[in-house]
Design a protein around this motif. Structure first.
Motif, PDB file in Angstrom:
ATOM      1  N   ARG A 185       0.861  -1.181   0.000  1.00 18.43           N
ATOM      2  CA  ARG A 185       0.000   0.000   0.000  1.00 18.43           C
ATOM      3  C   ARG A 185       0.894   1.227   0.000  1.00 18.43           C
ATOM      4  N   LEU A 186       0.501   2.248  -0.767  1.00 23.05           N
ATOM      5  CA  LEU A 186       1.353   3.435  -0.873  1.00 23.05           C
ATOM      6  C   LEU A 186       1.547   4.130   0.474  1.00 23.05           C
ATOM      7  N   GLU A 187       0.568   4.006   1.378  1.00 23.22           N
ATOM      8  CA  GLU A 187       0.691   4.648   2.692  1.00 23.22           C
ATOM      9  C   GLU A 187       1.882   4.098   3.459  1.00 23.22           C
ATOM     10  N   ARG A 188       2.322   2.905   3.094  1.00 23.24           N
ATOM     11  CA  ARG A 188       3.439   2.299   3.829  1.00 23.24           C
ATOM     12  C   ARG A 188       4.788   2.615   3.192  1.00 23.24           C
ATOM     13  N   LEU A 189       4.750   3.368   2.105  1.00 22.58           N
ATOM     14  CA  LEU A 189       6.004   3.700   1.407  1.00 22.58           C
ATOM     15  C   LEU A 189       6.696   4.850   2.140  1.00 22.58           C
ATOM     16  N   ALA A 190       7.812   4.562   2.771  1.00 26.52           N
ATOM     17  CA  ALA A 190       8.529   5.594   3.529  1.00 26.52           C
ATOM     18  C   ALA A 190      10.019   5.532   3.217  1.00 26.52           C
ATOM     19  N   PHE A 191      10.554   6.657   2.792  1.00 22.18           N
ATOM     20  CA  PHE A 191      12.002   6.747   2.566  1.00 22.18           C
ATOM     21  C   PHE A 191      12.731   6.783   3.900  1.00 22.18           C
ATOM     22  N   PHE A 192      13.921   6.226   3.962  1.00 21.31           N
ATOM     23  CA  PHE A 192      14.802   6.561   5.068  1.00 21.31           C
ATOM     24  C   PHE A 192      15.091   8.055   4.937  1.00 21.31           C
ATOM     25  N   PRO A 193      15.298   8.740   6.075  1.00 12.15           N
ATOM     26  CA  PRO A 193      15.460  10.207   5.999  1.00 12.15           C
ATOM     27  C   PRO A 193      16.635  10.652   5.130  1.00 12.15           C
ATOM     28  N   PHE A 194      17.636   9.783   4.974  1.00 11.90           N
ATOM     29  CA  PHE A 194      18.831  10.124   4.190  1.00 11.90           C
ATOM     30  C   PHE A 194      18.741   9.620   2.753  1.00 11.90           C
ATOM     31  N   GLY A 195      17.646   8.939   2.398  1.00  6.84           N
ATOM     32  CA  GLY A 195      17.578   8.235   1.118  1.00  6.84           C
ATOM     33  C   GLY A 195      17.759   9.142  -0.087  1.00  6.84           C
ATOM     34  N   ILE A 196      17.023  10.227  -0.104  1.00  5.82           N
ATOM     35  CA  ILE A 196      17.051  11.093  -1.288  1.00  5.82           C
ATOM     36  C   ILE A 196      18.377  11.841  -1.373  1.00  5.82           C
ATOM     37  N   ASP A 197      18.921  12.241  -0.230  1.00 14.81           N
ATOM     38  CA  ASP A 197      20.251  12.879  -0.230  1.00 14.81           C
ATOM     39  C   ASP A 197      21.287  11.939  -0.824  1.00 14.81           C
ATOM     40  N   ALA A 198      21.197  10.671  -0.456  1.00 13.36           N
ATOM     41  CA  ALA A 198      22.177   9.694  -0.957  1.00 13.36           C
ATOM     42  C   ALA A 198      22.094   9.599  -2.483  1.00 13.36           C
ATOM     43  N   VAL A 199      20.885   9.521  -3.006  1.00 18.93           N
ATOM     44  CA  VAL A 199      20.717   9.437  -4.463  1.00 18.93           C
ATOM     45  C   VAL A 199      21.324  10.673  -5.136  1.00 18.93           C
ATOM     46  N   ARG A 200      21.029  11.827  -4.590  1.00 16.54           N
ATOM     47  CA  ARG A 200      21.531  13.077  -5.186  1.00 16.54           C
ATOM     48  C   ARG A 200      23.062  13.137  -5.156  1.00 16.54           C
ATOM     49  N   LEU A 201      23.649  12.707  -4.047  1.00 17.90           N
ATOM     50  CA  LEU A 201      25.114  12.718  -3.936  1.00 17.90           C
ATOM     51  C   LEU A 201      25.747  11.737  -4.926  1.00 17.90           C
ATOM     52  N   LEU A 202      25.115  10.593  -5.105  1.00 19.33           N
ATOM     53  CA  LEU A 202      25.647   9.619  -6.073  1.00 19.33           C
ATOM     54  C   LEU A 202      25.541  10.169  -7.491  1.00 19.33           C
ATOM     55  N   ASN A 203      24.426  10.824  -7.797  1.00 17.56           N
ATOM     56  CA  ASN A 203      24.278  11.470  -9.103  1.00 17.56           C
ATOM     57  C   ASN A 203      25.422  12.460  -9.324  1.00 17.56           C
ATOM     58  N   ARG A 204      25.652  13.274  -8.328  1.00 13.58           N
ATOM     59  CA  ARG A 204      26.673  14.312  -8.448  1.00 13.58           C
ATOM     60  C   ARG A 204      28.061  13.704  -8.580  1.00 13.58           C
ATOM     61  N   GLY A 205      28.233  12.506  -8.001  1.00 11.45           N
ATOM     62  CA  GLY A 205      29.511  11.812  -8.108  1.00 11.45           C
ATOM     63  C   GLY A 205      29.695  11.106  -9.446  1.00 11.45           C
ATOM     64  N   GLY A 206      28.719  11.246 -10.342  1.00 14.80           N
ATOM     65  CA  GLY A 206      28.865  10.673 -11.674  1.00 14.80           C
ATOM     66  C   GLY A 206      28.317   9.261 -11.812  1.00 14.80           C
ATOM     67  N   TYR A 207      27.552   8.821 -10.840  1.00  5.97           N
ATOM     68  CA  TYR A 207      26.985   7.475 -10.896  1.00  5.97           C
ATOM     69  C   TYR A 207      25.531   7.506 -11.376  1.00  5.97           C
ATOM     70  N   ALA A 208      25.210   6.588 -12.263  1.00  4.42           N
ATOM     71  CA  ALA A 208      23.803   6.307 -12.514  1.00  4.42           C
ATOM     72  C   ALA A 208      23.273   5.580 -11.277  1.00  4.42           C
ATOM     73  N   VAL A 209      22.031   5.837 -10.932  1.00  4.64           N
ATOM     74  CA  VAL A 209      21.419   5.154  -9.788  1.00  4.64           C
ATOM     75  C   VAL A 209      20.234   4.341 -10.311  1.00  4.64           C
ATOM     76  N   VAL A 210      20.260   3.051 -10.035  1.00  3.98           N
ATOM     77  CA  VAL A 210      19.265   2.137 -10.598  1.00  3.98           C
ATOM     78  C   VAL A 210      18.691   1.277  -9.482  1.00  3.98           C
ATOM     79  N   ILE A 211      17.381   1.264  -9.390  1.00  8.44           N
ATOM     80  CA  ILE A 211      16.701   0.421  -8.393  1.00  8.44           C
ATOM     81  C   ILE A 211      16.606  -1.006  -8.935  1.00  8.44           C
ATOM     82  N   ILE A 212      16.995  -1.944  -8.094  1.00  6.94           N
ATOM     83  CA  ILE A 212      16.959  -3.366  -8.444  1.00  6.94           C
ATOM     84  C   ILE A 212      16.234  -4.072  -7.309  1.00  6.94           C
TER      85      ILE A 212
END
Ligand SMILES: [Mg+2]
Ligand SMILES: [Zn+2]
Length: 203
Positions: free
Chosen positions: A22-49
């Protein structure tokens, strides 16, 4: 070709919710989005598996997985990050729904999803990482030719305590943001280490 960070979804980017149905149960870790952004900036593609055998078990449909990934994508974008691709495996050898009942090449620990992503997105597996809270996440990465990192969130502490490690990770990190910091320090896209003769003006 770009290096990638293959991210497990549940227990790594998102809080472990058992089966996220259920979408109501979808919760990011508080650092999740920052981590993705930092990896992007570091030149990495980020892919969910992500293994989603809940589909094969009849707990939710593929449409729900796609919808959940839309929500993930919107929130990551709103936070200034970018996820380059989403891959999920709906199968299980003992799935209740016949069309999903099989030994597939995509279910982690097999590397099928990483290989597919590499082909479709032009990713350099040898310079890539796979991060997750289960050994199967690490195994899939290593099987694809990448390096694996275990995180202690989700089922990670249980994984770490296992008597036998099926494969060696390059590191075990407390969580995704710690794993991200490790990659940016030690990954193939990082600056050469060691003292530099001149202080760099761009840092
Ligand atoms: Mg997980
Ligand atoms: Zn599969």
């Amino acid at each position: 070709m770009k290096p990638a960070v293959f991210l497990d979804r549940d227990g790594t980017l998102l809080e472990e919710a058992g089966y996220l149905d259920r979408l109501e149960r979808l919760a990011f870790f508080p650092f999740g989005i920052d981590a993705v952004r930092l990896l992007n900036r570091g030149g990495y593609a980020v892919v969910i598996i992500t293994n989603q055998s809940g589909v094969g078990r009849g707990m939710y449909e593929e449409a729900f997985v796609l919808r959940a990934h839309q929500v993930v994508d919107e929130r990551v974008k709103a936070g200034g990050g970018r996820i380059d691709g989403y891959y999920y495996c709906p199968h299980h050898p003992e799935a209740d729904i016949a069309i999903y009942r099989r030994h597939c090449d995509c279910r982690k620990p097999r590397p099928g999803m990483l290989r597919q992503a590499s082909r479709e997105l032009g990713l350099d597996l040898l310079r890539s990482f796979s991060i997750g809270d289960k050994w199967t996440d690490v195994q899939a990465g290593v099987a694809a030719g990448a390096r694996g990192i275990l995180v202690r969130t989700g089922y990670g502490r249980t994984s770490e305590a296992a008597a036998k490690r099926p494969v060696e990770p390059v590191t075990i990190a407390d969580d995704l943001i710690a794993a991200t910091a490790w990659i940016l320090r030690n990954g193939s896209n990082s600056e050469p280490r060691g003292p530099s003769p001149e202080p760099r003006s761009d840092r």
